[in-house]
Design a protein around this motif. Structure first.
Motif, short mmCIF file in Angstrom:
data_model
loop_
_atom_site.label_atom_id
_atom_site.label_comp_id
_atom_site.label_asym_id
_atom_site.label_seq_id
_atom_site.Cartn_x
_atom_site.Cartn_y
_atom_site.Cartn_z
N VAL A 1 -0.29 -3.73 -11.69
CA VAL A 1 0.20 -2.53 -10.99
C VAL A 1 1.27 -2.91 -9.97
O VAL A 1 2.30 -2.26 -9.85
CB VAL A 1 -0.96 -1.78 -10.30
CG1 VAL A 1 -0.42 -0.75 -9.30
CG2 VAL A 1 -1.84 -1.08 -11.33
N LYS A 2 1.02 -3.97 -9.22
CA LYS A 2 1.95 -4.40 -8.18
C LYS A 2 3.28 -4.89 -8.76
O LYS A 2 4.30 -4.94 -8.06
CB LYS A 2 1.32 -5.50 -7.33
CG LYS A 2 0.15 -5.01 -6.47
CD LYS A 2 -0.46 -6.13 -5.67
CE LYS A 2 -1.61 -5.62 -4.79
NZ LYS A 2 -2.24 -6.71 -4.03
N ALA A 50 -6.31 3.99 -7.36
CA ALA A 50 -5.51 4.80 -6.43
C ALA A 50 -6.13 4.80 -5.03
O ALA A 50 -5.41 4.78 -4.03
CB ALA A 50 -5.38 6.22 -6.95
N THR A 51 -7.47 4.81 -4.94
CA THR A 51 -8.13 4.77 -3.63
C THR A 51 -7.96 3.41 -2.97
O THR A 51 -7.94 3.30 -1.74
CB THR A 51 -9.64 5.08 -3.73
OG1 THR A 51 -10.30 4.06 -4.50
CG2 THR A 51 -9.89 6.43 -4.37
N GLU A 52 -7.82 2.37 -3.78
CA GLU A 52 -7.70 1.00 -3.25
C GLU A 52 -6.26 0.60 -2.93
O GLU A 52 -6.02 -0.17 -2.00
CB GLU A 52 -8.28 0.00 -4.26
CG GLU A 52 -9.78 0.13 -4.50
CD GLU A 52 -10.58 -0.23 -3.26
OE1 GLU A 52 -10.38 -1.33 -2.72
OE2 GLU A 52 -11.41 0.61 -2.83
N LEU A 53 -5.30 1.12 -3.69
CA LEU A 53 -3.94 0.60 -3.61
C LEU A 53 -2.92 1.55 -3.00
O LEU A 53 -1.77 1.16 -2.77
CB LEU A 53 -3.46 0.20 -5.01
CG LEU A 53 -4.27 -0.90 -5.72
CD1 LEU A 53 -3.75 -1.11 -7.13
CD2 LEU A 53 -4.24 -2.19 -4.93
N LYS A 56 0.83 -1.21 0.00
CA LYS A 56 0.00 0.00 0.00
C LYS A 56 0.86 1.26 0.00
O LYS A 56 0.53 2.25 -0.63
CB LYS A 56 -0.92 -0.01 1.23
CG LYS A 56 -1.95 1.10 1.23
CD LYS A 56 -2.93 0.92 2.37
CE LYS A 56 -4.01 1.97 2.33
NZ LYS A 56 -4.98 1.81 3.43
N TYR A 57 1.98 1.22 0.71
CA TYR A 57 2.79 2.42 0.84
C TYR A 57 3.91 2.49 -0.19
O TYR A 57 4.65 3.47 -0.23
CB TYR A 57 3.35 2.53 2.27
CG TYR A 57 2.28 2.95 3.23
CD1 TYR A 57 2.01 4.29 3.45
CD2 TYR A 57 1.47 2.00 3.86
CE1 TYR A 57 0.98 4.68 4.30
CE2 TYR A 57 0.45 2.38 4.71
CZ TYR A 57 0.22 3.73 4.92
OH TYR A 57 -0.80 4.11 5.76
N SER A 58 4.04 1.46 -1.02
CA SER A 58 5.07 1.50 -2.05
C SER A 58 4.48 1.78 -3.43
O SER A 58 5.19 2.20 -4.33
CB SER A 58 5.83 0.17 -2.09
OG SER A 58 4.98 -0.90 -2.47
N ILE A 59 3.18 1.55 -3.60
CA ILE A 59 2.54 1.78 -4.90
C ILE A 59 2.28 3.26 -5.10
O ILE A 59 1.77 3.95 -4.22
CB ILE A 59 1.22 0.98 -5.00
CG1 ILE A 59 1.53 -0.52 -5.05
CG2 ILE A 59 0.41 1.39 -6.22
CD1 ILE A 59 0.33 -1.41 -5.00
#
Length: 452
Positions: A446-447, A396-399, A353-356
């Motif tokens: 994305v990940k 963006a709200t999810e990840l 979550k904090y790296s994407i």
């Protein structure tokens, strides 16, 4: 009622508490309890240890009483006891049996959790204004300068704690004040029930006679026209009579989509935001929870947890309890290596979550929909551009850990556009069976993208 089957009481109690507290809390603290008997208006409950006794009394007793009152529908008191061990003397055992008498208390059911107090709240740069404003509300309850008071934040950052702390402090200073804590969903449900049973007058009398109304997650009232209107008139009645109103929300009042007249009312008082706590505050929170629960966990392990869990205080505390329970069950000391193993799933999600970044999301979405990043950032509104932009905002709200305004700025838009995009994409996921796999595939891609 005296002959009610104990197993039935227990089953009903678990069901109610799972709904109000969550399954994790019930698994950890409620299920180890045991109802021994219910005779002569005395409910006897056995607990496995002193830690359980302290935790139940400090944290969950109000929830327990409320649920049992609904089940038993009678006046009763509780006697707690600890499971006897061989080295316990009779005197030690008897000292732990503390009948809970409720005969001389305020008869008004306030629904407050006594565990949440100002003393138990860790103040830091991220929440200082909200904390100080909460204290001011108690000192000058109902005064125009503090009324209404709205606290907003992302979930799990402490706004509910402050809401209960305000109520508990008011009752500490005035034990017979009419204070009511209610969730937004609870308010809506109660109002609908009053319509069905034609008891609106009773509903209005209850809410408009309060000294302090505390509503958690007021956003659940939004969009329910008649309920929102009833809340507006309740608000006016309390406000005009100099009674205190405190609300929490996941957004600012002007972002909620309330009617203009209600939104302006909420904005006329104090609005305070709680942001994500910094590392020092997170460590302080964990230390307090460790000490109050007498967990044998060293500061280096607490620091490891605090570094790994950045977003939610609720998740932070959950990690501490999970680690402590694991160590107790297996008879081992908490170490960083054990914490890595026990908390691996949570720490992995936090890292992701904090790296994407939004840039990663844009790359993947643009490739899939065959558009350019410049298009996503542009003012173009044709569907071939608008839809990929909405999908990007939703992801963006999810990840990511970004707030709605921060996501909006990434696309040269405001927060309301992000809210609309999220709702549109969620609606498509719910209504189009073929779209959910596409979203899942985009998330996977994305990940896998380099963050540069």
């Amino acid at each position: 009622m005296e002959n009610l089957n104990i197993n039935e009481i227990w089953a009903d109690l678990l069901k109610k508490l799972e709904n109000s507290l969550g399954k994790d809390i019930c698994e950890m603290w409620i299920k180890p309890m045991k109802i021994i008997s219910f005779k002569g208006g005395i409910l006897k409950i056995e607990l496995p240890s002193e830690v359980w006794l302290k935790t139940i009394k400090d944290r969950y007793e109000n929830n327990l009483l409320e649920a049992l009152t609904e089940i038993l529908n009678s006046t009763f008191s509780i006697e707690y006891s600890i499971t006897l061990k061989e080295d316990y003397s009779q005197q030690q055992y008897q000292s732990l049996q503390e009948p809970a008498s409720y005969q001389n208390r305020n008869p008004f059911i306030n629904k407050l959790n006594s565990y949440f107090t100002f003393e138990g709240f860790i103040e830091g740069p991220s929440n200082r204004f909200a904390y100080k404003a909460s204290e001011a509300v108690v000192k000058k309850m109902g005064e125009r300068s503090n009324n209404p008071f709205v606290i907003f934040s992302a979930p799990g950052l402490g706004k509910t704690h402050l809401l209960h702390a305000i109520g508990n402090q008011i009752l500490k200073e005035n034990p017979f004040a009419k204070v009511l804590y209610m969730s937004g969903e609870g308010f809506v449900s109660e109002y609908i029930e009053s319509l069905q049973k034609s008891t609106q007058d009773s509903f209005r009398k209850k809410y408009r006679s309060l000294d302090c109304l505390l509503i958690d997650d007021i956003q659940f009232v939004v969009g329910k026209e008649r309920c929102e209107e009833e809340f507006f008139y309740t608000f006016n009645s309390l406000f005009d009579n100099r009674k205190q109103i405190v609300l929490t929300s996941d957004r600012t009042p002007n972002q909620l989509g309330l009617s203009e007249r209600l939104s302006s009312r909420l904005l006329s008082g104090i609005v305070a935001e709680i942001k994500r706590p910094d590392l020092e505050t997170r460590i302080a929170i964990l230390r307090q929870k460790r000490d109050s629960n007498q967990f044998d966990i060293t500061d280096d392990v607490l620091a490891f947890i605090a570094e790994g869990v950045q977003g939610s205080i609720r998740e932070l505390e959950g990690c501490l309890f999970r680690l402590s329970t694991y160590c107790n069950i297996h008879g081992v000391n908490a170490t960083i290596s054990i914490a890595k193993e026990v908390l691996a799933d949570i720490l992995t999600l936090e890292r992701e979550k904090y790296s994407i970044s939004v840039n990663q999301i844009k790359k993947v979405v643009c490739k899939y929909f065959k558009v350019s990043i410049e298009d996503l950032n542009s003012k173009k509104k044709n569907n071939s551009i608008a839809w990929p932009r909405q999908v990007s905002m939703y992801l963006a709200t999810e990840l990511t850990s970004l707030s709605l305004p921060e996501i909006g700025r990434e696309f040269n838009r405001d927060h309301s556009t992000v809210i609309h995009a999220k709702e549109k994409v969620k609606e498509e996921i719910d209504n189009n069976l073929l779209f959910a796999p596409i979203i899942n595939d985009l998330i996977t891609k994305v990940k896998a993208v380099d963050n540069n």
